[in-house]
Design a protein around this motif. Sequence first.
Motif, short mmCIF file in Angstrom:
data_model
loop_
_atom_site.label_atom_id
_atom_site.label_comp_id
_atom_site.label_asym_id
_atom_site.label_seq_id
_atom_site.Cartn_x
_atom_site.Cartn_y
_atom_site.Cartn_z
N ALA A 141 82.88 27.71 34.55
CA ALA A 141 82.97 28.18 33.16
C ALA A 141 81.68 28.86 32.73
CB ALA A 141 83.30 27.02 32.22
N ARG A 142 80.55 28.30 33.14
CA ARG A 142 79.26 28.91 32.79
C ARG A 142 79.12 30.28 33.46
NH1 ARG A 142 73.14 26.63 33.82
NH2 ARG A 142 72.12 28.43 32.87
N PHE A 143 79.49 30.36 34.75
CA PHE A 143 79.43 31.63 35.46
C PHE A 143 80.29 32.68 34.76
CE2 PHE A 143 81.39 34.67 38.30
CZ PHE A 143 80.29 35.21 38.93
N TYR A 144 81.51 32.31 34.40
CA TYR A 144 82.42 33.25 33.74
C TYR A 144 81.83 33.74 32.42
CZ TYR A 144 86.84 35.41 32.56
OH TYR A 144 87.82 36.32 32.25
N ALA A 145 81.25 32.83 31.67
CA ALA A 145 80.66 33.21 30.39
C ALA A 145 79.48 34.15 30.58
CB ALA A 145 80.21 31.96 29.63
N GLU A 146 78.64 33.88 31.58
CA GLU A 146 77.44 34.69 31.77
C GLU A 146 77.69 36.01 32.48
OE1 GLU A 146 74.75 32.06 33.79
OE2 GLU A 146 74.28 30.95 31.96
N HIS A 147 78.76 36.10 33.27
CA HIS A 147 78.99 37.31 34.06
C HIS A 147 80.19 38.13 33.63
CE1 HIS A 147 75.91 36.55 37.13
NE2 HIS A 147 76.13 35.29 36.80
N ILE A 148 81.13 37.55 32.94
CA ILE A 148 82.33 38.28 32.51
C ILE A 148 82.36 38.43 30.99
CG2 ILE A 148 84.86 38.38 32.55
CD1 ILE A 148 83.52 38.66 35.34
N LEU A 149 82.26 37.32 30.28
CA LEU A 149 82.38 37.39 28.83
C LEU A 149 81.23 38.13 28.16
CD1 LEU A 149 83.83 33.89 27.90
CD2 LEU A 149 85.01 36.08 28.05
N ASN A 150 80.07 38.17 28.80
CA ASN A 150 78.95 38.88 28.18
C ASN A 150 79.17 40.40 28.18
OD1 ASN A 150 78.44 39.55 30.83
ND2 ASN A 150 76.30 38.95 30.78
N LYS A 151 80.21 40.87 28.89
CA LYS A 151 80.54 42.30 28.90
C LYS A 151 81.47 42.68 27.75
CE LYS A 151 80.00 42.40 33.85
NZ LYS A 151 80.65 42.47 35.14
N ALA A 152 81.94 41.72 26.99
CA ALA A 152 82.90 41.99 25.92
C ALA A 152 82.40 43.01 24.90
CB ALA A 152 83.30 40.68 25.23
N PRO A 153 81.15 42.97 24.45
CA PRO A 153 80.71 43.99 23.48
C PRO A 153 80.79 45.42 24.04
CG PRO A 153 79.20 42.14 23.45
CD PRO A 153 80.12 41.93 24.62
N GLY A 154 80.48 45.59 25.32
CA GLY A 154 80.57 46.92 25.92
C GLY A 154 81.99 47.39 26.05
N ILE A 155 82.89 46.49 26.40
CA ILE A 155 84.31 46.86 26.49
C ILE A 155 84.82 47.22 25.10
CG2 ILE A 155 86.62 46.08 27.11
CD1 ILE A 155 85.31 44.28 29.23
N ARG A 156 84.39 46.47 24.10
CA ARG A 156 84.77 46.77 22.72
C ARG A 156 84.31 48.18 22.35
NH1 ARG A 156 82.26 48.87 18.43
NH2 ARG A 156 83.10 48.21 16.48
N ASP A 157 83.10 48.53 22.75
CA ASP A 157 82.59 49.86 22.44
C ASP A 157 83.41 50.95 23.11
OD1 ASP A 157 80.64 48.67 20.91
OD2 ASP A 157 79.05 48.92 22.41
N SER A 158 83.84 50.71 24.34
CA SER A 158 84.66 51.73 25.02
C SER A 158 86.03 51.86 24.37
CB SER A 158 84.78 51.43 26.51
OG SER A 158 85.56 50.30 26.74
N ILE A 159 86.53 50.81 23.78
CA ILE A 159 87.81 50.86 23.06
C ILE A 159 87.66 51.68 21.78
CG2 ILE A 159 89.53 49.51 21.79
CD1 ILE A 159 88.83 47.19 23.77
N VAL A 160 86.63 51.38 21.02
CA VAL A 160 86.45 51.98 19.71
C VAL A 160 85.81 53.37 19.78
CG1 VAL A 160 85.28 51.70 17.48
CG2 VAL A 160 86.33 49.73 18.59
N ASP A 161 84.85 53.56 20.68
CA ASP A 161 84.07 54.80 20.68
C ASP A 161 84.26 55.66 21.92
OD1 ASP A 161 82.87 54.02 18.26
OD2 ASP A 161 81.39 52.82 19.32
#
Length: 93
Positions: A60-80
């Motif tokens: 769970a820690r690995f997933y949070a640090e390596h996958i979930l931390n990319k969420a803001p960038g993915i959000r930016d690609s969706i919106v911008d």
Amino acid sequence: FVAGQTKASPNAVFSGSVPYLMLAGNLVAGWQLARSLIIAEDLASRSFDTDFMLAKIVTARFYAEHILNKAPGIRDSIVDGAESVTALPVDMY
């Protein structure tokens, strides 16, 4: 963004559909891992299959640090990110 822009800028919304689905999948998986983390921490504290529970915690820690931390960038690609997706005319695809 998706609900508010679908009528005004459908191509902009649709261009972010793949990252949107990726983000949704990553968040749902993170939610499920967080649920398992809570249970694993509880069971590990009571010495129930400690090695397995610690593996759940580390995963769970690995997933949070390596996958979930990319969420803001993915959000930016969706919106911008629509401009680069829609830059070419349709007949060039």
